[in-house]
Motif scaffolding. Structure first.
Motif: not given
Length: 268
Positions: A22, A25, A49, A91, A93, A255-256, A259-260, A262
């Motif tokens: 994964k 983050l 993550f 990723i 943030c 956010i989840r 990310v899914d 992405v």
């Protein structure tokens, strides 16, 4: 506590391990805060993550370092920290100034960035006059002199009620930042204009904002989303400038979901 020497500045950071398959983050916090603002989001993501948090220079337990600052100084620090940790393709943030740092990081080191989550931020925030006035105020009278006006921008009236102990704690967090680091980061914000850079962002990006944000209102964040090719836009209800404090569950869900997308594409 974990520390690294990056660009002649001691940076306080935390790394939390996660699955190797994964993405990592990385969280960059706002002006006048340290990385503890992300706690209630992190506890909902930990284990799923790997996570990196850090205090930017002039904040929290990190050094103030040499002044003046620029957004590029901040993003170079983040790049150095990720290189130190052997993190790539993360990723990122970023909240408020952290979002400008994230955009600058992509501009300077795209190899480090798989996607961007831009929270309560913009391509350009405020005016030279407003930042200069704030700098002059805190240098003359301390950060205590601006607490009330800042808290009105950070949090909704419901969160600012006197009986909310957490609100008092976040006031303390702001007051206890180094004045020099706070003022230097205000100057970095004053001088930052990533309008042209935003239009060149070519990684998946989402712009998120609290519906009652008094620092970067929804219309400003939306204007940034419109600059970034194919950027998504999401509003968090009942939140001011720091949704990770007021509405961590809602922010974590956004956010989840992002990310899914992405990782798995539009079918996620």
């Amino acid at each position: 506590m974990q520390f690294a020497r990056i660009n002649d500045v001691t940076i306080h950071y935390q790394i939390i391990g996660g699955p190797a398959d994964k993405p990592v983050l990385v969280f960059a916090n706002s002006l006048g805060t340290d990385f503890r603002i992300w706690r209630d989001v992190i506890v909902r993501l930990a284990g799923d993550f790997a996570i990196v948090l850090y205090d930017k220079r002039g904040h929290g337990l990190s050094d103030v370092g040499q002044m003046p600052y620029s957004i590029e100084d901040h993003s170079t620090d983040l790049a150095g920290l990720l290189d130190f940790l052997s993190v790539k393709n993360a990723i990122i943030c970023g909240l408020s100034v952290g979002g400008l740092i994230a955009q600058s990081l992509y501009q300077r080191r795209p190899d480090l960035v798989q996607a961007l989550i831009l929270c309560d931020t913009a391509h350009k925030i405020g005016t030279a006059e407003s930042w200069n006035a704030r700098i002059a105020k805190v240098e003359a009278d301390g950060i205590e002199s601006i607490v009330d006006s800042i808290m009105e921008r950070w949090f909704t009236p419901a969160f600012r009620r006197p009986e909310n102990i957490a609100f008092a704690g976040y006031c303390n967090m702001l007051i206890r930042q180094p004045v020099a680091g706070y003022a230097a980061t205000c100057a970095a914000l004053r001088d930052a204009d990533l309008t042209e850079a935003a239009a060149k962002i070519a990684v998946p990006t989402i712009c998120i904002v609290g519906d009652q944000d008094g620092s970067t209102p929804p219309e400003l964040v939306l204007s940034t989303a419109k600059l970034i090719p194919n950027a998504r836009y999401e509003v968090i209800k009942d939140a001011g400038h720091i949704p990770c404090v007021e509405q961590p569950e809602a922010l974590t869900e956004v956010i989840r979901a992002f990310v899914d997308v992405v990782l798995h594409g539009e079918q996620a």
